[in-house]
Design an enzyme around this catalytic site. Structure first.
Site, PDB file in Angstrom:
ATOM      1  N   THR A  67      36.832  46.137  37.614  1.00 35.10           N
ATOM      2  CA  THR A  67      36.936  47.429  38.290  1.00 35.10           C
ATOM      3  C   THR A  67      35.866  47.551  39.370  1.00 35.10           C
ATOM      4  O   THR A  67      34.865  46.834  39.345  1.00 35.10           O
ATOM      5  CB  THR A  67      36.692  48.575  37.288  1.00 35.10           C
ATOM      6  OG1 THR A  67      35.368  48.429  36.748  1.00 35.10           O
ATOM      7  CG2 THR A  67      37.687  48.560  36.153  1.00 35.10           C
ATOM      8  N   ASP A 147      28.146  60.146  54.205  1.00 29.21           N
ATOM      9  CA  ASP A 147      27.569  59.201  53.246  1.00 29.21           C
ATOM     10  C   ASP A 147      26.067  59.142  53.492  1.00 29.21           C
ATOM     11  O   ASP A 147      25.590  58.395  54.346  1.00 29.21           O
ATOM     12  CB  ASP A 147      28.204  57.805  53.419  1.00 29.21           C
ATOM     13  CG  ASP A 147      27.833  56.846  52.292  1.00 29.21           C
ATOM     14  OD1 ASP A 147      26.688  56.928  51.806  1.00 29.21           O
ATOM     15  OD2 ASP A 147      28.686  56.023  51.905  1.00 29.21           O
ATOM     16  N   ALA A 206      40.460  60.513  44.501  1.00 30.75           N
ATOM     17  CA  ALA A 206      40.871  59.249  43.868  1.00 30.75           C
ATOM     18  C   ALA A 206      39.603  58.468  43.535  1.00 30.75           C
ATOM     19  O   ALA A 206      39.577  57.243  43.603  1.00 30.75           O
ATOM     20  CB  ALA A 206      41.780  58.447  44.797  1.00 30.75           C
ATOM     21  N   ARG A 208      36.409  59.602  40.848  1.00 31.74           N
ATOM     22  CA  ARG A 208      36.282  59.816  39.416  1.00 31.74           C
ATOM     23  C   ARG A 208      36.516  61.299  39.156  1.00 31.74           C
ATOM     24  O   ARG A 208      36.096  62.148  39.955  1.00 31.74           O
ATOM     25  CB  ARG A 208      34.885  59.409  38.903  1.00 31.74           C
ATOM     26  CG  ARG A 208      34.665  57.909  38.774  1.00 31.74           C
ATOM     27  CD  ARG A 208      35.527  57.285  37.664  1.00 31.74           C
ATOM     28  NE  ARG A 208      35.330  55.853  37.502  1.00 31.74           N
ATOM     29  CZ  ARG A 208      36.099  54.905  38.048  1.00 31.74           C
ATOM     30  NH1 ARG A 208      37.133  55.249  38.810  1.00 31.74           N
ATOM     31  NH2 ARG A 208      35.871  53.625  37.815  1.00 31.74           N
ATOM     32  N   ASP A 232      44.215  61.996  41.543  1.00 32.59           N
ATOM     33  CA  ASP A 232      44.548  60.766  40.813  1.00 32.59           C
ATOM     34  C   ASP A 232      43.652  60.653  39.588  1.00 32.59           C
ATOM     35  O   ASP A 232      43.975  59.933  38.653  1.00 32.59           O
ATOM     36  CB  ASP A 232      44.338  59.547  41.726  1.00 32.59           C
ATOM     37  CG  ASP A 232      44.603  58.243  40.996  1.00 32.59           C
ATOM     38  OD1 ASP A 232      45.697  58.117  40.405  1.00 32.59           O
ATOM     39  OD2 ASP A 232      43.715  57.358  40.983  1.00 32.59           O
ATOM     40  N   GLU A 237      39.560  62.247  31.120  1.00 31.63           N
ATOM     41  CA  GLU A 237      40.717  61.357  30.902  1.00 31.63           C
ATOM     42  C   GLU A 237      40.567  60.719  29.520  1.00 31.63           C
ATOM     43  O   GLU A 237      39.441  60.389  29.119  1.00 31.63           O
ATOM     44  CB  GLU A 237      40.731  60.254  31.971  1.00 31.63           C
ATOM     45  CG  GLU A 237      41.075  60.776  33.346  1.00 31.63           C
ATOM     46  CD  GLU A 237      40.931  59.684  34.431  1.00 31.63           C
ATOM     47  OE1 GLU A 237      40.859  58.491  34.074  1.00 31.63           O
ATOM     48  OE2 GLU A 237      40.889  60.041  35.602  1.00 31.63           O
ATOM     49  N   HIS A 254      45.318  58.116  37.352  1.00 30.35           N
ATOM     50  CA  HIS A 254      44.244  57.173  37.700  1.00 30.35           C
ATOM     51  C   HIS A 254      44.836  55.793  38.019  1.00 30.35           C
ATOM     52  O   HIS A 254      44.456  54.782  37.442  1.00 30.35           O
ATOM     53  CB  HIS A 254      43.228  57.079  36.539  1.00 30.35           C
ATOM     54  CG  HIS A 254      41.937  56.450  36.918  1.00 30.35           C
ATOM     55  ND1 HIS A 254      40.751  56.691  36.256  1.00 30.35           N
ATOM     56  CD2 HIS A 254      41.610  55.558  37.897  1.00 30.35           C
ATOM     57  CE1 HIS A 254      39.782  55.991  36.789  1.00 30.35           C
ATOM     58  NE2 HIS A 254      40.277  55.279  37.793  1.00 30.35           N
ATOM     59  N   GLY A 257      44.307  52.635  42.302  1.00 33.01           N
ATOM     60  CA  GLY A 257      43.926  51.224  42.498  1.00 33.01           C
ATOM     61  C   GLY A 257      44.853  50.253  41.789  1.00 33.01           C
ATOM     62  O   GLY A 257      44.541  49.060  41.673  1.00 33.01           O
TER      63      GLY A 257
HETATM   64  N1  LIG Z   1      41.311  55.979  41.447  1.00 36.09           N
HETATM   65  C1  LIG Z   1      41.156  54.675  41.342  1.00 36.09           C
HETATM   66  O1  LIG Z   1      42.040  53.974  40.897  1.00 36.09           O
HETATM   67  C2  LIG Z   1      39.892  54.033  41.842  1.00 36.09           C
HETATM   68  C3  LIG Z   1      39.934  52.687  42.224  1.00 36.09           C
HETATM   69  C4  LIG Z   1      38.775  52.107  42.709  1.00 36.09           C
HETATM   70  C5  LIG Z   1      37.591  52.827  42.782  1.00 36.09           C
HETATM   71  N2  LIG Z   1      37.575  54.127  42.389  1.00 36.09           N
HETATM   72  C6  LIG Z   1      36.327  54.917  42.497  1.00 36.09           C
HETATM   73  O2  LIG Z   1      35.982  54.977  43.877  1.00 36.09           O
HETATM   74  C7  LIG Z   1      34.589  54.791  43.998  1.00 36.09           C
HETATM   75  C8  LIG Z   1      34.259  54.253  45.385  1.00 36.09           C
HETATM   76  O3  LIG Z   1      34.740  52.927  45.527  1.00 36.09           O
HETATM   77  P1  LIG Z   1      34.195  51.965  46.694  1.00 36.09           P
HETATM   78  O4  LIG Z   1      34.789  50.636  46.464  1.00 36.09           O
HETATM   79  O5  LIG Z   1      34.375  52.574  48.019  1.00 36.09           O
HETATM   80  O6  LIG Z   1      32.670  51.945  46.292  1.00 36.09           O
HETATM   81  P2  LIG Z   1      31.443  51.526  47.209  1.00 36.09           P
HETATM   82  O7  LIG Z   1      30.291  51.379  46.282  1.00 36.09           O
HETATM   83  O8  LIG Z   1      31.807  50.393  48.087  1.00 36.09           O
HETATM   84  O9  LIG Z   1      31.217  52.812  48.130  1.00 36.09           O
HETATM   85  C9  LIG Z   1      30.832  54.060  47.629  1.00 36.09           C
HETATM   86  C10 LIG Z   1      30.107  54.791  48.755  1.00 36.09           C
HETATM   87  O10 LIG Z   1      29.823  56.120  48.298  1.00 36.09           O
HETATM   88  C11 LIG Z   1      28.550  56.478  48.842  1.00 36.09           C
HETATM   89  N3  LIG Z   1      27.996  57.604  48.129  1.00 36.09           N
HETATM   90  C12 LIG Z   1      27.325  57.632  46.960  1.00 36.09           C
HETATM   91  N4  LIG Z   1      26.965  58.896  46.661  1.00 36.09           N
HETATM   92  C13 LIG Z   1      27.408  59.672  47.671  1.00 36.09           C
HETATM   93  C14 LIG Z   1      27.340  61.065  47.941  1.00 36.09           C
HETATM   94  N5  LIG Z   1      26.718  61.923  47.128  1.00 36.09           N
HETATM   95  N6  LIG Z   1      27.934  61.531  49.071  1.00 36.09           N
HETATM   96  C15 LIG Z   1      28.569  60.695  49.933  1.00 36.09           C
HETATM   97  N7  LIG Z   1      28.623  59.351  49.736  1.00 36.09           N
HETATM   98  C16 LIG Z   1      28.068  58.859  48.610  1.00 36.09           C
HETATM   99  C17 LIG Z   1      27.727  55.204  48.723  1.00 36.09           C
HETATM  100  O11 LIG Z   1      26.608  55.221  49.580  1.00 36.09           O
HETATM  101  C18 LIG Z   1      28.754  54.149  49.109  1.00 36.09           C
HETATM  102  O12 LIG Z   1      28.708  53.845  50.477  1.00 36.09           O
HETATM  103  C19 LIG Z   1      34.237  53.841  42.843  1.00 36.09           C
HETATM  104  O13 LIG Z   1      32.888  53.967  42.457  1.00 36.09           O
HETATM  105  C20 LIG Z   1      35.163  54.285  41.754  1.00 36.09           C
HETATM  106  O14 LIG Z   1      34.559  55.247  40.932  1.00 36.09           O
HETATM  107  C21 LIG Z   1      38.698  54.743  41.921  1.00 36.09           C
HETATM  108  O1  LIG Z   2      36.952  51.666  39.539  1.00 40.31           O
HETATM  109  C1  LIG Z   2      38.058  51.143  39.582  1.00 40.31           C
HETATM  110  O2  LIG Z   2      38.234  49.986  40.011  1.00 40.31           O
HETATM  111  C2  LIG Z   2      39.287  51.912  39.115  1.00 40.31           C
HETATM  112  O3  LIG Z   2      39.008  53.239  38.993  1.00 40.31           O
HETATM  113  C3  LIG Z   2      39.741  51.385  37.807  1.00 40.31           C
HETATM  114  O4  LIG Z   2      40.071  50.107  37.957  1.00 40.31           O
HETATM  115  C4  LIG Z   2      40.923  52.154  37.249  1.00 40.31           C
HETATM  116  O5  LIG Z   2      41.613  51.431  36.292  1.00 40.31           O
HETATM  117  P1  LIG Z   2      41.136  51.131  34.787  1.00 40.31           P
HETATM  118  O6  LIG Z   2      39.929  50.281  34.884  1.00 40.31           O
HETATM  119  O7  LIG Z   2      40.813  52.443  34.146  1.00 40.31           O
HETATM  120  O8  LIG Z   2      42.288  50.428  34.189  1.00 40.31           O
END
Ligand SMILES: NC(=O)c1ccc[n+]([C@@H]2O[C@H](COP(=O)([O-])OP(=O)(O)OC[C@H]3O[C@@H](n4cnc5c(N)ncnc54)[C@H](O)[C@@H]3O)[C@@H](O)[C@H]2O)c1
Ligand SMILES: O=C(O)[C@H](O)[C@H](O)COP(=O)(O)O
Length: 377
Positions: A67, A147, A206, A208, A232, A237, A254, A257
């Site tokens: 993840t 950011d 999308a 957390r 999402d 959850e 959720h 991704g």
């Molecule tokens: N819904 C899904 O299926 C799914 C899938 C993948 C990731 N995610 C979530 O999305 C998040 C982001 O993913 P990513 O790959 O872009 O991560 P990443 O670590 O590449 O980027 C996250 C960005 O958020 C910034 N950040 C942190 N705190 C902040 C704040 N208070 N205000 C503004 N910006 C802030 C960080 O500086 C960073 O640049 C993951 O941590 C995960 O929780 C959800």
């Molecule tokens: O952070 C991530 O990559 C996604 O939120 C995550 O992968 C969602 O899927 P799960 O790990 O709950 O199956």
């Protein structure tokens, strides 16, 4: 060697079998006794790795999470016990950005607006946020970036504060879940934030569930404030706040991704890391596993208009499919987890190759490639 893998991790059995005996487990229900004599644990976000889980982990030397997010893992605990930890940064970033664009097209249709007249505030400009920028540019949508961690070191882009971002027409969150430090994201969307938004502001989460205070969102929406919302992810959850669901325009389990590529890339990244950990070379590759997509591509007979672009995106992934399934099943029994466990195959935009007949120039196709579709070889 004994390795446990989450049952919701495509190709894990094939990949990890080369290191030893593999057992698939339900990540949400993993109990401490299961970890006795286990060497490697491969999880997804539903497994909380904490002191309680590790009480019987006598041999564990590696935890891999397929993840992007890592808020489910106590990393300092693992470090203190000399257990290596690896996650899969960026593995499903394209998938989440595809989800967002699919959702924005639906909302634009429902509310009769043109995305080119709107400004999207991207909160969190990491792997996902950066892909969202690409897609906004491809579609000619204005965007603002917020950011506070990136802003000081990025000489090429301009950033705004969260307060300024809150004045955008569409606000999309791509931040990790954090509770400490100067800019924690836990409940960064609270009642005060929601009350200050202009009516009509579109909210997309999308990231957390805990980034948006769900009770506050319910309170504000139930008072009649118009904030078309796409969720999402949900607080607590798999237990979704039932009263909130009818007030949300698009609701999913959720799965932003959950493209096959996104999930499989996550598995592959921790497979590679585990091979490193074991001092071995990898012998298997993702491209040997991914099936041919059902929709391999499109040949355009005319230059792509906005309507054509929308139809192409929705042909590959239409979020309304997942919204419908969610409303039918998410609140019943184990519905939320089943929607995820038996998620129907979904591919990334990149799985479809776009070509055009001779009247369509490569310049006219360029935005589609920037949006994420593939070029012919
Ligand atoms: N819904 C899904 O299926 C799914 C899938 C993948 C990731 N995610 C979530 O999305 C998040 C982001 O993913 P990513 O790959 O872009 O991560 P990443 O670590 O590449 O980027 C996250 C960005 O958020 C910034 N950040 C942190 N705190 C902040 C704040 N208070 N205000 C503004 N910006 C802030 C960080 O500086 C960073 O640049 C993951 O941590 C995960 O929780 C959800
Ligand atoms: O952070 C991530 O990559 C996604 O939120 C995550 O992968 C969602 O899927 P799960 O790990 O709950 O199956």
């Amino acid at each position: 060697m004994r390795i446990l893998v989450d049952e919701n991790m495509p190709y894990a059995r094939q990949l990890f079998s080369e290191f030893g005996q593999v057992e698939a487990i339900s990540g949400r229900d993993l109990t401490p006794s299961k970890l006795k004599d286990v060497d490697g644990l491969m999880i997804r976000s539903v497994t909380k790795v904490n002191e309680a889980l590790l009480t019987e982990a006598n041999k564990l030397s590696f935890v891999g999470s397929a993840t992007i997010g890592t808020d489910h893992v106590d990393k300092s605990l693992l470090m203190s016990r000399d257990i290596s930890f690896v996650n899969a940064p960026g593995c499903n970033a394209h998938s989440v950005a595809d989800y967002l664009i699919s959702a924005l097209f639906v909302l634009a249709q429902q509310h009769q607006f043109n995305l080119r007249d709107k400004t999207v505030a991207i909160i969190g400009v990491g792997n996902i946020g950066t892909r969202v920028i690409d897609k906004c540019e491809a579609l000619g949508i204005n965007y603002l970036l917020c950011d506070p961690f990136k802003a000081p070191a990025d000489a090429f882009r301009q950033y705004v504060s969260l307060e300024e971002a809150a004045r955008a027409d569409i606000i999309t969150f791509h931040v990790p879940l954090t509770r400490d430090g100067q800019y924690p994201t836990f409940h960064m969307v609270d009642e005060a934030f929601l009350s200050a938004l202009n009516p009509g502001t579109v909210l997309v989460n999308a990231s957390r569930g805990e980034v948006i205070d769900n009770k506050a969102l319910y309170h504000v929406l139930s008072q009649g404030k118009q904030l078309p919302t796409v969720l999402d992810v949900w607080e607590n959850e798999p237990h979704v706040m039932a009263e909130l669901l009818p007030l949300v325009e698009l609701a999913t389990a959720h799965i932003a991704g959950y493209s096959l590529e996104g999930k499989a890339r996550g598995t592959e990244m921790i497979y590679q890391a585990f091979a490193d950990h074991c001092g071995r070379r990898v012998s298997q590759h993702l491209e040997d596993f991914l099936p041919h997509p059902e929709i391999a591509g499109f040949n355009l007979g005319q230059p792509p208009t906005p309507e054509i672009v929308q139809r192409l995106v929705h042909a590959v992934y239409d979020v309304r499919r997942d919204d419908k399934l969610f409303r039918e099943h998410a609140l019943a029994g184990k519905g939320f987890d089943w929607l995820r466990r038996f998620y129907p195959e979904r591919r990334e935009l990149s799985s479809a190759v776009i070509t055009g007949n001779p009247s369509v120039t490569s310049l006219q196709l360029a935005p589609l490639y920037q949006l994420g579709f593939s070029r012919p070889d």
